[in-house]
Design a protein around this motif. Structure first.
Motif, PDB file in Angstrom:
ATOM      1  N   LEU A   1      -5.580  13.795  -7.752  1.00 20.63           N
ATOM      2  CA  LEU A   1      -5.800  12.692  -6.811  1.00 20.63           C
ATOM      3  C   LEU A   1      -7.055  12.886  -5.964  1.00 20.63           C
ATOM      4  O   LEU A   1      -7.359  12.059  -5.101  1.00 20.63           O
ATOM      5  CB  LEU A   1      -4.575  12.544  -5.894  1.00 20.63           C
ATOM      6  CG  LEU A   1      -3.270  12.143  -6.594  1.00 20.63           C
ATOM      7  CD1 LEU A   1      -2.119  12.137  -5.601  1.00 20.63           C
ATOM      8  CD2 LEU A   1      -3.403  10.770  -7.244  1.00 20.63           C
TER       9      LEU A   1
ATOM     10  N   GLN B   1       0.821  -1.202   0.000  1.00 17.09           N
ATOM     11  CA  GLN B   1       0.000   0.000   0.000  1.00 17.09           C
ATOM     12  C   GLN B   1       0.865   1.266   0.000  1.00 17.09           C
ATOM     13  O   GLN B   1       0.546   2.253  -0.667  1.00 17.09           O
ATOM     14  CB  GLN B   1      -0.927  -0.008   1.221  1.00 17.09           C
ATOM     15  CG  GLN B   1      -2.025  -1.062   1.138  1.00 17.09           C
ATOM     16  CD  GLN B   1      -2.822  -1.163   2.425  1.00 17.09           C
ATOM     17  OE1 GLN B   1      -2.290  -0.929   3.521  1.00 17.09           O
ATOM     18  NE2 GLN B   1      -4.092  -1.512   2.306  1.00 17.09           N
ATOM     19  N   ILE B   2       1.955   1.228   0.751  1.00 13.93           N
ATOM     20  CA  ILE B   2       2.865   2.374   0.803  1.00 13.93           C
ATOM     21  C   ILE B   2       3.447   2.653  -0.573  1.00 13.93           C
ATOM     22  O   ILE B   2       3.501   3.799  -1.039  1.00 13.93           O
ATOM     23  CB  ILE B   2       3.988   2.124   1.825  1.00 13.93           C
ATOM     24  CG1 ILE B   2       3.425   2.154   3.248  1.00 13.93           C
ATOM     25  CG2 ILE B   2       5.106   3.156   1.678  1.00 13.93           C
ATOM     26  CD1 ILE B   2       4.431   1.765   4.319  1.00 13.93           C
TER      27      ILE B   2
ATOM     28  N   GLN C   1       2.220   1.735  -3.481  1.00 14.07           N
ATOM     29  CA  GLN C   1       1.164   2.177  -4.384  1.00 14.07           C
ATOM     30  C   GLN C   1       0.879   3.678  -4.204  1.00 14.07           C
ATOM     31  O   GLN C   1       0.726   4.418  -5.173  1.00 14.07           O
ATOM     32  CB  GLN C   1      -0.120   1.379  -4.101  1.00 14.07           C
ATOM     33  CG  GLN C   1      -0.078  -0.055  -4.584  1.00 14.07           C
ATOM     34  CD  GLN C   1      -0.279  -0.136  -6.088  1.00 14.07           C
ATOM     35  OE1 GLN C   1       0.679  -0.059  -6.847  1.00 14.07           O
ATOM     36  NE2 GLN C   1      -1.516  -0.288  -6.513  1.00 14.07           N
ATOM     37  N   GLU C   2       0.811   4.076  -2.951  1.00 15.19           N
ATOM     38  CA  GLU C   2       0.528   5.481  -2.634  1.00 15.19           C
ATOM     39  C   GLU C   2       1.636   6.390  -3.170  1.00 15.19           C
ATOM     40  O   GLU C   2       1.383   7.428  -3.783  1.00 15.19           O
ATOM     41  CB  GLU C   2       0.390   5.644  -1.122  1.00 15.19           C
ATOM     42  CG  GLU C   2      -0.218   6.961  -0.682  1.00 15.19           C
ATOM     43  CD  GLU C   2      -0.495   6.981   0.804  1.00 15.19           C
ATOM     44  OE1 GLU C   2       0.480   7.015   1.587  1.00 15.19           O
ATOM     45  OE2 GLU C   2      -1.680   6.968   1.191  1.00 15.19           O
ATOM     46  N   LYS C   3       2.882   6.006  -2.947  1.00 18.26           N
ATOM     47  CA  LYS C   3       4.020   6.790  -3.417  1.00 18.26           C
ATOM     48  C   LYS C   3       4.041   6.849  -4.940  1.00 18.26           C
ATOM     49  O   LYS C   3       4.336   7.894  -5.535  1.00 18.26           O
ATOM     50  CB  LYS C   3       5.315   6.180  -2.891  1.00 18.26           C
ATOM     51  CG  LYS C   3       6.561   6.984  -3.244  1.00 18.26           C
ATOM     52  CD  LYS C   3       7.807   6.370  -2.614  1.00 18.26           C
ATOM     53  CE  LYS C   3       9.049   7.181  -2.971  1.00 18.26           C
ATOM     54  NZ  LYS C   3      10.279   6.581  -2.381  1.00 18.26           N
TER      55      LYS C   3
ATOM     56  N   LEU D   1       1.531   9.390  -6.179  1.00 21.93           N
ATOM     57  CA  LEU D   1       2.032  10.747  -5.967  1.00 21.93           C
ATOM     58  C   LEU D   1       2.988  11.154  -7.079  1.00 21.93           C
ATOM     59  O   LEU D   1       2.901  12.258  -7.636  1.00 21.93           O
ATOM     60  CB  LEU D   1       2.743  10.847  -4.607  1.00 21.93           C
ATOM     61  CG  LEU D   1       1.875  10.738  -3.356  1.00 21.93           C
ATOM     62  CD1 LEU D   1       2.766  10.668  -2.117  1.00 21.93           C
ATOM     63  CD2 LEU D   1       0.928  11.928  -3.247  1.00 21.93           C
TER      64      LEU D   1
ATOM     65  N   LEU E   1       1.279  13.920   2.442  1.00 22.26           N
ATOM     66  CA  LEU E   1       1.712  12.656   1.846  1.00 22.26           C
ATOM     67  C   LEU E   1       3.132  12.758   1.290  1.00 22.26           C
ATOM     68  O   LEU E   1       3.917  11.803   1.385  1.00 22.26           O
ATOM     69  CB  LEU E   1       0.739  12.250   0.735  1.00 22.26           C
ATOM     70  CG  LEU E   1      -0.650  11.800   1.202  1.00 22.26           C
ATOM     71  CD1 LEU E   1      -1.578  11.587   0.015  1.00 22.26           C
ATOM     72  CD2 LEU E   1      -0.547  10.520   2.038  1.00 22.26           C
TER      73      LEU E   1
ATOM     74  N   HIS F   1       6.216  10.331   2.579  1.00 24.19           N
ATOM     75  CA  HIS F   1       7.027   9.478   1.702  1.00 24.19           C
ATOM     76  C   HIS F   1       8.391  10.088   1.391  1.00 24.19           C
ATOM     77  O   HIS F   1       9.077   9.632   0.472  1.00 24.19           O
ATOM     78  CB  HIS F   1       6.267   9.195   0.411  1.00 24.19           C
ATOM     79  CG  HIS F   1       5.045   8.366   0.610  1.00 24.19           C
ATOM     80  ND1 HIS F   1       5.072   7.019   0.888  1.00 24.19           N
ATOM     81  CD2 HIS F   1       3.725   8.721   0.588  1.00 24.19           C
ATOM     82  CE1 HIS F   1       3.820   6.557   1.019  1.00 24.19           C
ATOM     83  NE2 HIS F   1       2.998   7.580   0.842  1.00 24.19           N
TER      84      HIS F   1
END
Length: 338
Positions: free
Chosen positions: A316, A290-291, A293-295, A298, A326, A330
């Protein structure tokens, strides 16, 4: 005309002001040393206006801005017919500063012939105009400044050692802004308020936490001058009296259309996509997946909007402040200029 003032409360700054105040009453040549943008001319003004000569002229000249012949004429004047184009007598800076003070900035760039004449003025209080034969008296206090090491200039035969001896009755060393951490935000707010006044904004709402961290973390190699430019630019671009300034553009020369930056970002996204494909098979670490994917999202949003953070946040479907949070989470802020 811009009116600047000496602002600060750090020990290094206050110590320098105290030193200058003590020297103001001593009618001797003074040498000011400091990096570009540290306020050498402001210290020269303090030396003059706290001296007994305060109600007489303070005349300034930047030696680096003039050629050898022009500098000679600007300092000592010239008589009519002394060279081609000299149609009438010209009163030099020493003549105009009579009874007061003469501030010579960037003295380290002055040619040796001019240095020799300066030494004579200091030693005997007299000089002659270029092309003239009349000896003139000089009742002038000389205040000189340079951002170079004068002892190095002497060693390189670019500065007269005897002139340096006569100039350095005492030397004022100006601290770079990086040694005045306590003053950085104080100065930034001062420049911001002044710029708001210039733009007819009713008040200054302040800096966000992130903007303050940008200001504090930067080394400011251009010192106070660089800080002022950055803050004035930030206020101008922000142009809002009710919202805080949320970021500072530290380097205006970085183009948002820099191909190398886009290539770097594209490579990063491709690498993340490859990592994603490698980790979609079970078993996997869901939290880490998940980390990543989120990065990845971004970075894709930033790439699509050419690193325009507000537009990236809109892509987003989140607020600008959520997007900034965010980026910080990251650790992407270190590679992105606000």
């Amino acid at each position: 005309m811009r009116k600047d003032s000496l602002i600060g409360e750090s020990d290094a700054f206050l110590s320098t002001l105290d030193h200058a105040s003590q020297l103001a009453m001593i009618d001797r040549p003074i040498l000011i040393l400091g990096e570009r943008g540290t306020g050498k001319e402001l210290i020269a003004q303090r030396l003059h206006f706290l001296s007994k000569r305060w109600d007489e002229p303070l005349v300034s000249l930047n030696c680096a801005a003039l050629s050898s012949g022009t500098l000679d004429s600007e300092l000592f004047g010239h008589d009519a017919g002394s060279f081609t184009g000299a149609k009438q007598r010209h009163h030099g800076r020493f003549e105009r500063a009579d009874g007061g003070s003469l501030f010579l900035d960037e003295l380290g760039t002055a040619p040796l012939t001019v240095q020799e004449k300066l030494l004579r003025v200091i030693e005997y209080g007299e000089y002659e105009r270029v092309g003239g034969s009349q000896t003139l008296k000089a009742d002038v206090r000389l205040i000189c400044a340079t951002n170079q090491n004068p002892q190095d200039l002497v060693a390189e035969k670019r500065f007269r050692s005897d002139l340096l001896d006569r100039l350095s009755f005492d030397v004022i060393h100006l601290p770079p802004l990086r040694y005045r951490e306590q003053d950085v935000l104080l100065l930034a707010e001062h420049f911001a308020i002044k710029m708001c006044q210039e733009m007819n904004l009713r008040y200054f709402a302040g800096f966000s936490y992130y903007a303050k961290q940008q200001i504090l973390d930067h080394d400011w190699p251009g010192n106070v001058r660089e800080l002022r430019n950055c803050i004035e630019r930030a206020v101008f671009k922000h142009n809002h009296e009710e919202a805080q300034i949320d970021s500072i553009q530290l380097n205006p020369f970085i183009s948002p259309w820099n191909d190398s930056q886009l290539t770097s970002s594209s490579s990063a996204i491709l690498n993340n996509q490859e990592k994603q494909e490698q980790t979609t098979s079970l078993p996997l670490n869901l939290k880490q997946f998940q980390i990543e994917q989120e990065k990845d999202l971004l970075e894709q949003a930033l790439l699509k909007t050419h690193h325009h953070q507000r537009k990236a946040a809109e892509e987003l479907g989140i607020t600008y402040h959520q997007f900034r949070g965010l980026l910080k989470k990251h650790q992407l802020l270190t590679t992105i200029k606000g």
